[in-house]
Write an enzyme that holds these catalytic residues in place. Structure first.
Site, PDB file in Angstrom:
ATOM      1  N   ARG A 147       0.821  -1.220   0.000  1.00 35.76           N
ATOM      2  CA  ARG A 147       0.000   0.000   0.000  1.00 35.76           C
ATOM      3  C   ARG A 147       0.854   1.268   0.000  1.00 35.76           C
ATOM      4  O   ARG A 147       0.460   2.288  -0.579  1.00 35.76           O
ATOM      5  CB  ARG A 147      -0.933  -0.022   1.216  1.00 35.76           C
ATOM      6  CG  ARG A 147      -1.914   1.147   1.275  1.00 35.76           C
ATOM      7  CD  ARG A 147      -2.884   0.946   2.427  1.00 35.76           C
ATOM      8  NE  ARG A 147      -3.611   2.163   2.755  1.00 35.76           N
ATOM      9  CZ  ARG A 147      -4.752   2.545   2.182  1.00 35.76           C
ATOM     10  NH1 ARG A 147      -5.300   1.807   1.245  1.00 35.76           N
ATOM     11  NH2 ARG A 147      -5.352   3.661   2.548  1.00 35.76           N
TER      12      ARG A 147
ATOM     13  N   ILE B  42      -7.265   7.947  -1.620  1.00 31.83           N
ATOM     14  CA  ILE B  42      -7.143   6.492  -1.570  1.00 31.83           C
ATOM     15  C   ILE B  42      -7.959   6.047  -0.356  1.00 31.83           C
ATOM     16  O   ILE B  42      -7.771   6.562   0.753  1.00 31.83           O
ATOM     17  CB  ILE B  42      -5.671   6.038  -1.482  1.00 31.83           C
ATOM     18  CG1 ILE B  42      -5.588   4.509  -1.315  1.00 31.83           C
ATOM     19  CG2 ILE B  42      -4.908   6.733  -0.378  1.00 31.83           C
ATOM     20  CD1 ILE B  42      -4.152   3.970  -1.395  1.00 31.83           C
ATOM     21  N   SER B  43      -8.897   5.149  -0.568  1.00 34.82           N
ATOM     22  CA  SER B  43      -9.818   4.746   0.497  1.00 34.82           C
ATOM     23  C   SER B  43      -9.080   4.092   1.654  1.00 34.82           C
ATOM     24  O   SER B  43      -8.006   3.502   1.489  1.00 34.82           O
ATOM     25  CB  SER B  43     -10.872   3.773  -0.046  1.00 34.82           C
ATOM     26  OG  SER B  43     -11.685   4.393  -1.014  1.00 34.82           O
ATOM     27  N   GLN B  44      -9.678   4.180   2.838  1.00 31.74           N
ATOM     28  CA  GLN B  44      -9.077   3.542   4.003  1.00 31.74           C
ATOM     29  C   GLN B  44      -9.008   2.035   3.787  1.00 31.74           C
ATOM     30  O   GLN B  44      -9.863   1.449   3.110  1.00 31.74           O
ATOM     31  CB  GLN B  44      -9.870   3.879   5.256  1.00 31.74           C
ATOM     32  CG  GLN B  44     -11.275   3.339   5.291  1.00 31.74           C
ATOM     33  CD  GLN B  44     -12.131   4.061   6.306  1.00 31.74           C
ATOM     34  OE1 GLN B  44     -12.565   5.183   6.081  1.00 31.74           O
ATOM     35  NE2 GLN B  44     -12.381   3.396   7.442  1.00 31.74           N
TER      36      GLN B  44
ATOM     37  N   PHE C 237     -17.616   8.631   0.026  1.00 28.62           N
ATOM     38  CA  PHE C 237     -16.711   8.649  -1.115  1.00 28.62           C
ATOM     39  C   PHE C 237     -16.778  10.011  -1.803  1.00 28.62           C
ATOM     40  O   PHE C 237     -17.800  10.704  -1.739  1.00 28.62           O
ATOM     41  CB  PHE C 237     -17.099   7.559  -2.128  1.00 28.62           C
ATOM     42  CG  PHE C 237     -16.580   6.194  -1.797  1.00 28.62           C
ATOM     43  CD1 PHE C 237     -15.383   5.733  -2.326  1.00 28.62           C
ATOM     44  CD2 PHE C 237     -17.295   5.352  -0.951  1.00 28.62           C
ATOM     45  CE1 PHE C 237     -14.905   4.471  -2.021  1.00 28.62           C
ATOM     46  CE2 PHE C 237     -16.826   4.084  -0.642  1.00 28.62           C
ATOM     47  CZ  PHE C 237     -15.625   3.644  -1.183  1.00 28.62           C
TER      48      PHE C 237
END
Length: 217
Positions: free
Chosen positions: A37, A63-65, A206
């Site tokens: 990541r 960038i999503s958790q 989002f």
């Protein structure tokens, strides 16, 4: 502690945290363990790459958790024979995870800057089964074909017919549905013989999916 030692500990805590929160699919966990990541975040965020929080990237996107990526990937119920479509490439992290789980991944991004950066990252990791396309997620062209799985990583107020047409019979689509500001609902759609079944999963936040290509960036 050395940087490598700290990284190993962070990755272990990352995996344990996902398991504690209910992520149990071993293939998904292996994919998340396999994809570094830290290579998908901005340089100044590398030390917090595995923190369970969304991080800013270029073009005002995120960038999503990690938990959300893991949860959505698990709920997509992938199989190695599947062909998957992602709407909203962003950093390329979700596409990299899917590349470990699916036969082929096509990911569509409206920002050329993000698409080019993600393409380079994916190539560096050897993700040869991922194609990055600069395009409009609201108007996916027929030329891309159809897909067993579709994942949308930006919020849509309504799901366009053109996207549903890209989904194979018995296919599954995950999409955050709701207003661009505030809380949306993560929805799972299954395209069956008698129509489309919809299941509400969890509330999410989002960035909005925008129509058209970015005029700049």
């Amino acid at each position: 502690m050395s940087a490598s030692g700290r990284s190993a500990r962070e990755k272990l805590n990352f995996q344990l945290g996902l398991r504690r929160r209910g992520i149990s699919d071993q293939a998904v966990l292996r994919a998340l363990e396999d994809v570094p990541r830290e290579q998908f975040v901005e340089p100044h965020d590398k030390e917090v790459a595995y923190a369970d929080t969304a991080l800013g990237i270029a073009c005002g996107q995120t960038i999503s958790q990690p938990y959300v990526v893991a949860y959505m990937t698990e709920q997509l119920r992938t199989h190695p024979r599947h062909r998957a479509l992602e709407i909203g490439t962003g950093s390329g992290y979700q596409a990299a995870v899917l590349s470990r789980l699916c036969r082929q991944v096509v990911t569509v991004e409206r920002y050329r800057t993000l698409a080019d950066t993600a393409r380079a990252r994916l190539a560096a990791l050897g993700c040869r089964n991922v194609e990055v396309v600069v395009g409009d997620g609201y108007d996916v062209p027929d030329t891309l074909g159809t897909f067993d799985r579709i994942i949308v990583t930006a919020a849509m107020e309504t799901i366009p017919d053109s996207l549903m047409e890209r989904l194979e019979p018995d296919g599954i689509m995950l999409v955050p549905v709701g207003p661009p500001e505030g809380v949306q609902q993560l929805v799972r759609l299954r395209k069956g013989a008698d129509g489309v079944e919809q299941e509400d999963l969890i509330p999410v936040r989002f960035v909005p999916a925008l129509v058209g290509l970015a005029k700049e960036l």
